[in-house]
Design a protein around this motif. Structure first.
Motif, PDB file in Angstrom:
ATOM      1  N   ASN A  78       0.768  -1.150   0.053  1.00 20.26           N
ATOM      2  CA  ASN A  78      -0.025   0.044   0.085  1.00 20.26           C
ATOM      3  C   ASN A  78       0.767   1.337   0.078  1.00 20.26           C
ATOM      4  OD1 ASN A  78      -2.363  -1.389  -0.126  1.00 20.26           O
ATOM      5  ND2 ASN A  78      -2.772  -1.121   2.011  1.00 20.26           N
ATOM      6  N   ALA A  79       1.927   1.225   0.751  1.00 20.56           N
ATOM      7  CA  ALA A  79       2.811   2.232   0.825  1.00 20.56           C
ATOM      8  C   ALA A  79       3.607   2.576  -0.669  1.00 20.56           C
ATOM      9  CB  ALA A  79       3.862   2.021   1.892  1.00 20.56           C
ATOM     10  N   LEU A  80       3.965   1.692  -1.335  1.00 19.36           N
ATOM     11  CA  LEU A  80       4.475   1.824  -2.741  1.00 19.36           C
ATOM     12  C   LEU A  80       3.656   2.322  -3.687  1.00 19.36           C
ATOM     13  CD1 LEU A  80       6.524  -1.449  -3.171  1.00 19.36           C
ATOM     14  CD2 LEU A  80       7.382   0.829  -2.838  1.00 19.36           C
ATOM     15  N   ARG A  81       2.180   1.982  -3.446  1.00 21.75           N
ATOM     16  CA  ARG A  81       1.107   2.546  -4.460  1.00 21.75           C
ATOM     17  C   ARG A  81       0.501   3.796  -3.932  1.00 21.75           C
ATOM     18  NH1 ARG A  81      -3.173  -1.863  -4.856  1.00 21.75           N
ATOM     19  NH2 ARG A  81      -2.514  -2.432  -2.754  1.00 21.75           N
ATOM     20  N   LYS A  82       1.012   4.477  -2.725  1.00 19.29           N
ATOM     21  CA  LYS A  82       0.648   5.714  -2.065  1.00 19.29           C
ATOM     22  C   LYS A  82      -0.749   5.847  -1.914  1.00 19.29           C
ATOM     23  CE  LYS A  82       4.328   8.594  -4.433  1.00 19.29           C
ATOM     24  NZ  LYS A  82       5.149   8.198  -3.268  1.00 19.29           N
ATOM     25  N   LEU A  83      -1.316   4.668  -1.355  1.00 20.50           N
ATOM     26  CA  LEU A  83      -2.721   4.391  -0.768  1.00 20.50           C
ATOM     27  C   LEU A  83      -2.546   4.488   0.957  1.00 20.50           C
ATOM     28  CD1 LEU A  83      -3.568   1.322  -2.984  1.00 20.50           C
ATOM     29  CD2 LEU A  83      -4.316   3.847  -3.104  1.00 20.50           C
ATOM     30  N   PRO A  84      -3.652   4.736   1.399  1.00 16.17           N
ATOM     31  CA  PRO A  84      -3.698   4.539   2.961  1.00 16.17           C
ATOM     32  C   PRO A  84      -3.240   3.262   3.297  1.00 16.17           C
ATOM     33  CG  PRO A  84      -5.861   5.501   1.949  1.00 16.17           C
ATOM     34  CD  PRO A  84      -5.010   5.029   0.752  1.00 16.17           C
ATOM     35  N   LEU A  85      -2.613   3.080   4.278  1.00 15.33           N
ATOM     36  CA  LEU A  85      -1.581   2.036   4.865  1.00 15.33           C
ATOM     37  C   LEU A  85      -2.872   0.873   5.150  1.00 15.33           C
ATOM     38  CD1 LEU A  85       1.286   2.822   6.914  1.00 15.33           C
ATOM     39  CD2 LEU A  85       1.273   2.386   4.588  1.00 15.33           C
ATOM     40  N   MET A  86      -3.856   1.257   5.917  1.00 18.18           N
ATOM     41  CA  MET A  86      -5.103   0.337   6.243  1.00 18.18           C
ATOM     42  C   MET A  86      -6.040   0.471   5.269  1.00 18.18           C
ATOM     43  SD  MET A  86      -3.551  -1.175   8.585  1.00 18.18           S
ATOM     44  CE  MET A  86      -4.799  -2.211   9.576  1.00 18.18           C
ATOM     45  N   ARG A  87      -5.902   0.404   3.958  1.00 13.43           N
ATOM     46  CA  ARG A  87      -7.171   0.653   2.831  1.00 13.43           C
ATOM     47  C   ARG A  87      -8.234  -0.240   2.974  1.00 13.43           C
ATOM     48  NH1 ARG A  87      -6.606   0.170  -3.309  1.00 13.43           N
ATOM     49  NH2 ARG A  87      -8.557   0.683  -3.812  1.00 13.43           N
ATOM     50  N   HIS A  88      -7.740  -1.626   3.038  1.00 10.02           N
ATOM     51  CA  HIS A  88      -8.808  -2.703   3.026  1.00 10.02           C
ATOM     52  C   HIS A  88      -8.251  -3.643   4.322  1.00 10.02           C
ATOM     53  CE1 HIS A  88      -9.575  -2.145  -1.575  1.00 10.02           C
ATOM     54  NE2 HIS A  88     -10.436  -1.600  -0.797  1.00 10.02           N
ATOM     55  N   PRO A  89      -8.792  -3.707   5.257  1.00  6.43           N
ATOM     56  CA  PRO A  89      -8.443  -4.346   6.505  1.00  6.43           C
ATOM     57  C   PRO A  89      -8.341  -5.814   6.186  1.00  6.43           C
ATOM     58  CG  PRO A  89      -9.686  -2.592   7.110  1.00  6.43           C
ATOM     59  CD  PRO A  89      -9.765  -2.695   5.610  1.00  6.43           C
ATOM     60  N   TRP A  90      -9.521  -6.103   5.387  1.00  7.24           N
ATOM     61  CA  TRP A  90      -9.535  -7.896   5.262  1.00  7.24           C
ATOM     62  C   TRP A  90      -8.128  -8.265   4.271  1.00  7.24           C
ATOM     63  CZ3 TRP A  90      -9.510  -9.362   0.252  1.00  7.24           C
ATOM     64  CH2 TRP A  90      -9.641  -8.475  -1.034  1.00  7.24           C
ATOM     65  N   GLU A  91      -7.496  -7.372   3.433  1.00  7.58           N
ATOM     66  CA  GLU A  91      -6.407  -7.931   2.818  1.00  7.58           C
ATOM     67  C   GLU A  91      -5.261  -8.066   3.957  1.00  7.58           C
ATOM     68  OE1 GLU A  91      -5.612  -4.769  -0.163  1.00  7.58           O
ATOM     69  OE2 GLU A  91      -7.006  -5.678  -1.314  1.00  7.58           O
ATOM     70  N   HIS A  92      -5.270  -7.308   4.855  1.00  6.06           N
ATOM     71  CA  HIS A  92      -4.223  -7.280   5.742  1.00  6.06           C
ATOM     72  C   HIS A  92      -4.136  -8.668   6.895  1.00  6.06           C
ATOM     73  CE1 HIS A  92      -3.560  -3.307   4.701  1.00  6.06           C
ATOM     74  NE2 HIS A  92      -3.277  -2.904   6.004  1.00  6.06           N
ATOM     75  N   VAL A  93      -5.686  -8.864   6.996  1.00  2.18           N
ATOM     76  CA  VAL A  93      -5.820 -10.321   7.660  1.00  2.18           C
ATOM     77  C   VAL A  93      -5.235 -11.642   6.798  1.00  2.18           C
ATOM     78  CG1 VAL A  93      -7.838 -11.921   8.751  1.00  2.18           C
ATOM     79  CG2 VAL A  93      -7.851  -9.421   9.331  1.00  2.18           C
ATOM     80  N   LEU A  94      -5.701 -11.221   5.668  1.00  2.00           N
ATOM     81  CA  LEU A  94      -5.424 -12.354   4.536  1.00  2.00           C
ATOM     82  C   LEU A  94      -3.888 -12.433   4.498  1.00  2.00           C
ATOM     83  CD1 LEU A  94      -6.575 -14.457   2.537  1.00  2.00           C
ATOM     84  CD2 LEU A  94      -6.175 -12.526   0.957  1.00  2.00           C
ATOM     85  N   GLY A  95      -3.179 -11.524   4.386  1.00  2.00           N
ATOM     86  CA  GLY A  95      -1.877 -11.620   4.448  1.00  2.00           C
ATOM     87  C   GLY A  95      -1.158 -11.945   5.762  1.00  2.00           C
ATOM     88  N   MET A  96      -1.765 -11.722   6.934  1.00  2.00           N
ATOM     89  CA  MET A  96      -1.189 -12.402   8.050  1.00  2.00           C
ATOM     90  C   MET A  96      -1.407 -13.782   8.071  1.00  2.00           C
ATOM     91  SD  MET A  96      -2.415  -9.368  10.682  1.00  2.00           S
ATOM     92  CE  MET A  96      -2.048 -10.065  12.150  1.00  2.00           C
ATOM     93  N   GLY A  97      -2.637 -14.139   7.339  1.00  2.00           N
ATOM     94  CA  GLY A  97      -2.845 -15.680   7.583  1.00  2.00           C
ATOM     95  C   GLY A  97      -2.083 -16.487   6.551  1.00  2.00           C
ATOM     96  N   LEU A  98      -1.580 -15.894   5.495  1.00  2.00           N
ATOM     97  CA  LEU A  98      -0.730 -16.498   4.471  1.00  2.00           C
ATOM     98  C   LEU A  98       0.695 -16.484   5.042  1.00  2.00           C
ATOM     99  CD1 LEU A  98      -2.103 -15.204   1.283  1.00  2.00           C
ATOM    100  CD2 LEU A  98      -2.347 -17.478   1.871  1.00  2.00           C
ATOM    101  N   GLY A  99       1.089 -15.484   5.800  1.00  2.00           N
ATOM    102  CA  GLY A  99       2.462 -15.368   6.338  1.00  2.00           C
ATOM    103  C   GLY A  99       2.507 -16.334   7.408  1.00  2.00           C
ATOM    104  N   VAL A 100       1.476 -16.455   8.310  1.00  2.00           N
ATOM    105  CA  VAL A 100       1.499 -17.632   9.401  1.00  2.00           C
ATOM    106  C   VAL A 100       1.607 -18.920   8.534  1.00  2.00           C
ATOM    107  CG1 VAL A 100       0.118 -18.682  10.933  1.00  2.00           C
ATOM    108  CG2 VAL A 100       0.310 -16.302  11.043  1.00  2.00           C
ATOM    109  N   ILE A 101       1.125 -19.138   7.940  1.00  2.00           N
ATOM    110  CA  ILE A 101       1.105 -20.485   6.912  1.00  2.00           C
ATOM    111  C   ILE A 101       2.662 -20.809   6.353  1.00  2.00           C
ATOM    112  CG2 ILE A 101       0.019 -21.843   5.080  1.00  2.00           C
ATOM    113  CD1 ILE A 101      -2.578 -20.636   5.502  1.00  2.00           C
ATOM    114  N   PHE A 102       3.047 -19.790   5.873  1.00  2.00           N
ATOM    115  CA  PHE A 102       4.261 -19.820   5.304  1.00  2.00           C
ATOM    116  C   PHE A 102       5.616 -20.150   6.207  1.00  2.00           C
ATOM    117  CE2 PHE A 102       8.266 -17.762   4.371  1.00  2.00           C
ATOM    118  CZ  PHE A 102       8.733 -18.340   3.150  1.00  2.00           C
TER     119      PHE A 102
END
Length: 81
Positions: A21-45
């Motif tokens: 989000n920072a690279l695209r100059k968007l608000p950091l917490m633009r879509h909170p569900w994307e953060h939850v999904l990213g955290m889940g994928l990071g945990v699985i990895f």
């Protein structure tokens, strides 16, 4: 170890999404569900990486035991013939 892998994976996923989000100059917490999904994928990895490392260590121990047995048989059993 599982708790630290979970935490590291969650932070990795969250950080990746916030960086995106920072690279695209968007608000950091633009879509909170994307953060939850990213955290889940990071945990699985991270958990799969820990599991893979443990299996790799077991396989290495087996290979080293086989090599040691082969060397002992080669050098100690060879002179008896």
């Amino acid at each position: 170890m599982p708790a630290s892998a979970t935490l590291i994976g969650a932070l990795l996923g969250l950080g990746t999404q916030m960086y995106s989000n920072a690279l695209r100059k968007l608000p950091l917490m633009r879509h909170p569900w994307e953060h939850v999904l990213g955290m889940g994928l990071g945990v699985i990895f991270a958990k799969q990486l820990v599991k893979w490392d443990e299996q790799l260590q077991v396989d290495l121990d087996k290979m080293l035991a086989k090599a040691k047995a082969a060397n002992e048989q080669r050098y100690f059993d060879d002179g008896e013939d």
